[in-house]
Scaffold this active site. Structure first.
Site, PDB file in Angstrom:
ATOM      1  CG  ASN A 172      -2.292   0.979   1.163  1.00 19.57           C
ATOM      2  OD1 ASN A 172      -1.494   2.198   0.333  1.00 19.57           O
ATOM      3  ND2 ASN A 172      -3.038   0.998   1.482  1.00 19.57           N
ATOM      4  CB  CYS A 177      -6.147  -0.754   0.240  1.00 21.85           C
ATOM      5  SG  CYS A 177      -7.153   1.114   0.949  1.00 21.85           S
ATOM      6  CG  HIS A 403      -8.529  -1.310   4.347  1.00 21.64           C
ATOM      7  ND1 HIS A 403      -7.999  -0.863   3.957  1.00 21.64           N
ATOM      8  CD2 HIS A 403      -9.124  -2.767   4.387  1.00 21.64           C
ATOM      9  CE1 HIS A 403      -7.040  -1.601   3.481  1.00 21.64           C
ATOM     10  NE2 HIS A 403      -7.681  -2.663   4.105  1.00 21.64           N
TER      11      HIS A 403
END
Length: 1066
Positions: A172, A177, A403
């Site tokens: 990342n 992400c 996320h």
């Protein structure tokens, strides 16, 4: 403060099954909440399962207009290297009036040194939190609750994805992400991977400048690497700088842009047509809101809309006609990417919201069902449109970030894999399907009796994009991709990269067997002094280094040197370097004959008190008349090795001219002729000598008395003498830096500063070379000169935040810092960027003034105009009104004005005219000025002044929430006046058409609960309190949909937060 925790033995956690995972509920009461004057606030520490935790909140938001709240590892700074712990947790703000309106969010996280806090930047809107009628703040107290559940820790650092699953993850790079999950999905469609490998690239391309090559390189590494792969080359090839990477973009946007870009690059090549789109087909967008599953979304997609009434269809020559409008599919692609519309714009709230509703998707999707109702009449019915689920992209979090990860089954077996950045884990079907449907889940009772209502909480992790592959095309899509599909030059390049990596790894592993010897020579000093360096003698990182086995005798090493430099062994003399107390680094003494018989390793250990794997040497070589090496002169303890630099004030140049060995009893006067020869001057030229003593923290360079001997001048081996012609008196005035000390002072403090306009904080506007010792006035004068501005005091500067790469929120006050060096420092980092703006008045004058933005609302026209009012800080609200009056259009000359504080569509305060403006904050609230209506000035004894607000009801998360919108206002109501009479006045005041007004409902609201009123109700009976200016908990609510056009102005915009659309520049 209370902590309710089950007693747990801290050391049993590893062996416990997940169901018995220890948990605790922690309650934090925060008093005087609105008076908190801090950006962030930590709770007391509480312990769960032997681990220390605390809650971290940002009362005014972490650069967002929401409360920000996180769970933090309280003792992260003192934990051992490589620590890690995993927790599932929920954070909540308790509603102290309506228990069921709790705001609770849950998540899970692997805490480690890099990520020691985790939670929600946008926990809940500040408008709701600070609104007392909502019940979150009662008596200025906020109650926060955390439930923490500790799960058994998987060793995050030791986990090997390749070994456990056969696949590797992607690193990342900031907030990428969303990109990683998409790239993994595309990579695991072998047909796509093959097409990428077959895109024409050449060995001359650079991955950072070519998307196809960067993607080929990335896919190759995912296929053959043993560890997680970096994406930096790929984002570079997109033309993204690191700032872009940290701005969380949207997967759909990236997918579309990337596919368009690749489709464009595939044109005219063997793989043209791999990516197809008719009606932007590779990302079919399906509604989630109002649909229970994929089939319901497809039904909605092909729904026939009747065009009639005002919405009739305009047909050429026939004018407006009733018609039907709809979409059908001609065909479906072999790989079907379904984008689920989890995010949408909420017009009522004027904001983006995330739809967390339950939405099911099947393992097998039959798009021919119900007689192929999605297909158009001319579709090819011989193709069977039966699809199997291949990947599920998940978004976990809220609308302001979160996320992304992906569940993929690369070979269509029952084994799913979760690709979460660097980490790949095996997962079961339930995890990939049912758990990603979204919707609500009931929280298990952790403490029965504590809060007995079972709490349903929204699942913030849910599917966001689905990839299905058609059964009949499965073999073609899930094809074999091996080395022969990869271009020869690409294989060579990547193998070479791999070999270099292996080589470095090997070097690292074998480092203990070798010593690095760095050899500096006169040639390096000539090359570097006056260009790369000015102080000391050499930058050791730029000299020739030798990697020598530790057991090699030093005499053998000298043979290596002879081969490299062509200097016979007998003519080499090596000096050791030493760091002096004043932090300079100089040759100290020659190696002895005995030392030269030792091995390289022994020598390094003897000489290096500290364990540095390097040995630094200076090679002294004496040249004869024919410039060939000869034996070095003898050196006794009375001899000193000195180095010489020459300064030319006219050219502002310093250069290295050589070295001499002199007797310490001799005098500088005796070597002047030699120095003139070295400097290319006449033998009798008068020169001045200075000793360069040190340069940190400040330059020390002092004149040498030529009549004293070298010992009396305190000169020793390795000292540096700078010399120059004696400047004439005219020369002193002619040159900027007439002598060596002034030149070295300048070089030591010079700094190139990049100036950017505050309006365009990403672009360098101009650069200026300055001295770090410049005063505030020096800096602004230079900037004003550059901008052609007569008055430097109109320049205002803002420093740079090295971490966010953005301007700091607070500008530099007039003469608020002493030197340029103070302007450039940010914590322990130094930047070279400053932002400037040109003010319309001098800064010292502006600082004595308070600037307020006031929105003036016209009495009869539906418009608001923002005025910037600047007045001395000690002024009052009355002064603001006096200043505003001549600038605005009044309905009549004698109109009186008032100033209100409006926050989230409610009036919180009417400012008394004598209130000082210094403490008024217009950053969070809107300041509104308006005329006081005549009827309010002549209130009868039984008249009431009430608040009237617009509202709409929102049923989010099974809770009825009141959302206010539009412009709030005051209204006078008379005794015994019915709602029907008041409605007439309201309709006239707001000028609402009859048809629209008939749909409006009217309610009395107290503490956020509506009681709907009938036309015959006497409204004044509900409003019994006189003190209207604190009575915003009670108001007359006008319920209707918010279809008014948005105001043309936007207040409370943080000037540094802006979302950029994705662009790939190559």
């Amino acid at each position: 403060m209370e902590v309710v925790a089950q007693p747990e033995a801290a050391n049993t956690i590893e062996s416990q099954p997940v169901e018995d995972a220890p948990s605790s509920r922690f309650t934090w009461r925060i008093d005087n909440f609105t008076r908190l004057n801090t950006k962030k606030l930590y709770s007391e520490t509480f312990v769960v399962s032997g681990f220390k935790w605390r809650v971290l909140i940002f009362p005014k938001g972490n650069n967002v207009d929401h409360l920000s709240m996180y769970l933090d590892v309280a003792d992260s700074a003192s934990l051992p290297y490589g620590w890690s712990r995993f927790a599932q947790f929920s954070l909540a703000v308790v509603n102290q009036i309506h228990n069921k309106y709790y705001v609770r969010k849950d998540t899970q996280h692997q805490f480690n040194a890099r990520e020691s806090d985790w939670g929600f930047t946008s926990f809940m809107p500040l408008g709701e939190l600070y609104d007392p009628s909502r019940g979150y703040l009662v008596n200025d107290t906020l109650i926060v609750e955390a439930v923490v559940l500790i799960r058994r820790v998987v060793d995050y650092w030791a986990y090997d994805s390749k070994k456990e699953t056969g696949y590797v993850g992607l690193k990342n790079q900031g907030a990428t992400c969303y990109m990683n999950s998409l790239l993994q999905t595309l990579y695991h469609i072998p047909y796509f991977r093959k097409a990428v490998y077959h895109m024409p690239t050449t060995e001359n391309d650079l991955p950072s400048g070519s998307i196809p090559l960067a993607l080929q390189s990335l896919f190759y590494k995912l296929q053959y690497s043993d560890t997680s792969v970096a994406t930096k080359e790929l984002t570079k090839s997109f033309g993204w700088d690191t700032y872009d990477s940290f701005m969380q973009h949207d997967v759909q946007e990236l997918n579309r842009v990337l596919c368009e870009k690749l489709e464009d690059k595939m044109k005219g090549t063997v793989v043209e047509g791999t990516i197809q789109k008719k009606e932007s087909f590779y990302d079919l967008q399906l509604d989630v809101k109002g649909c229970c599953d994929v089939y319901a979304s497809f039904d909605k997609y092909v729904e026939v809309e009747r065009l009639e009434g005002d919405n009739r269809y305009h047909a050429e020559q026939y004018g407006l006609q009733d018609a039907k409008k709809g979409v059908l599919f001609i065909d479906f692609p072999p790989v079907l990417q379904l984008q689920l519309k989890r995010f949408e714009y909420d017009f009522m709230r004027d904001t983006m919201v995330k739809i967390n509703d339950r939405y099911e998707f099947p393992l097998q999707l039959d798009l021919d069902h119900e007689n192929g109702k999605y297909l158009s009449p001319d579709a090819d019915r011989s193709v069977r449109n039966l699809y199997t689920l291949h990947s599920v992209l998940v978004h976990s979090g809220g609308v302001h970030g979160g996320h992304y990860y992906a569940f993929i089954r690369p070979t269509f077996s029952d084994q799913w894999y979760k690709f979460d950045d660097e980490r790949v884990t095996k997962e079961d079907t339930k995890r990939a399907l049912e758990e990603q449907y979204g919707g609500e889940e009931e929280l298990p009772q952790t403490n029965p009796g504590f809060n007995n209502t079972p709490f349903k909480f929204t699942k913030y992790s849910n599917a966001y994009m689905l990839v299905y592959i058609r059964e009949s095309d499965k073999d073609k899509i899930i094809c074999n991709v091996d080395e022969k599909d990869i271009a020869e030059h690409l294989r060579e390049r990547l193998k070479k990269e791999q070999e270099e990596k292996e080589h470095k790894k090997k070097e690292k592993a074998e480092a203990h067997l070798y010593t690095i010897i760095k050899v500096a020579r006169d040639e390096d000093l000539v090359e570097q002094i006056g260009k790369d360096i000015y102080f000391d003698l050499v930058d050791h990182d730029k000299v020739r280094s030798f990697r020598i086995q530790k057991q090699m005798p030093f005499n053998l090493f000298k043979e290596e040197v002879a081969k490299e430099f062509g200097i016979p062994v007998q003519f080499q003399r090596f000096w050791l370097w030493a760091k002096r107390q004043n932090h300079t680094y100089r040759p100290n003494r020659p190696l002895t004959n005995l030392e030269e018989t030792q091995s390289v390793g022994q020598l390094r250990e003897v000489l290096n008190k500290v364990h540095i794997a390097e040995l630094k040497l200076f090679l002294e070589v004496e040249l004869g008349q024919d410039l060939r090496p000869i034996a070095p002169p003898d050196k006794t303890k009375d001899d000193i090795l000195l180095f010489f630099k020459l300064y030319d004030p006219k050219k502002e140049e310093l250069c290295y001219v050589g070295r001499l060995i002199v007797k310490n009893t001799g005098k500088p006067a005796e070597i002047l002729a030699k120095l003139n020869e070295m400097g290319g001057y006449a033998p009798d030229e008068e020169i001045q000598l200075y000793e360069e003593i040190k340069f940190e923290p400040a330059v020390m360079c002092e004149p040498i008395d030529k009549k004293l001997n070298f010992r009396s001048c305190q000169l020793e081996d390795g000292d540096i003498i700078c010399f120059q012609k004696v400047p004439s008196s005219e020369g002193e005035e002619l040159y900027r830096y007439p002598d060596v000390p002034s030149f070295l002072e300048y070089v030591h403090n010079r700094q190139v500063v990049h100036f950017r306009s505050l309006d365009k904080p990403k672009d360098d506007d101009f650069c200026l070379e300055m001295s770090r010792l410049y005063t505030y006035d020096d800096v602004v004068e230079r900037v004003a000169l550059q901008l052609g501005l007569d008055d430097p005091s109109k320049i205002r500067l803002t420093p740079h935040n090295c971490y966010s790469q953005q301007p700091k929120p607070q500008p530099i006050k007039y003469r608020g810092v002493e030197h340029l060096s103070d302007m450039l420092v940010h914590y322990n980092q130094t930047s070279d960027i400053l932002y400037y703006e040109v003010l319309d008045i001098p800064l010292p004058e502006l600082q004595g003034l308070k600037t307020l933005k006031v929105a003036f609302h016209h009495a009869t026209k539906d418009e608001a105009v923002i005025h910037t009012i600047r007045l001395p800080k000690q002024s009052t609200v009355g002064d603001v009104i006096d200043d505003l009056k001549p600038k605005v259009e009044l309905s009549h000359p004698n109109a009186e004005l008032r100033l209100l504080e409006v926050f989230y569509h409610k009036i919180y305060k009417v400012f008394p005219p004598n209130e000082k403006i210094e403490n008024i904050n217009d950053q969070y609230w809107t300041l509104r000025a308006e005329e006081i209506p005549e009827e309010e000035k002549n209130l009868g004894p039984h008249d009431r002044l009430i608040h009237v607000y617009h509202f709409t009801k929102d049923t989010a998360q099974n809770q009825m929430q009141i959302q206010n919108f539009g412009e709030p206002f005051f209204l006078v109501i008379h005794e015994n006046e019915t709602l029907a009479e008041i409605k007439v006045r309201i309709q006239k005041k707001l000028q609402v058409p009859d048809e629209e007004f008939a749909k409006w409902k009217f309610a009395f609201l107290s503490l956020g609960r509506p009681e709907y009123l009938q036309d015959s109700d006497v409204v004044s009976n509900r409003f019994q309190r006189r003190d209207v200016y604190g009575a915003w908990e009670q108001y007359l609510g006008l319920e209707h949909s918010d279809n008014a056009p948005k105001r043309a102005y936007a207040v409370n915009q943080n000037r540094h937060t802006f979302e950029k659309p994705i662009r790939i520049y190559n």
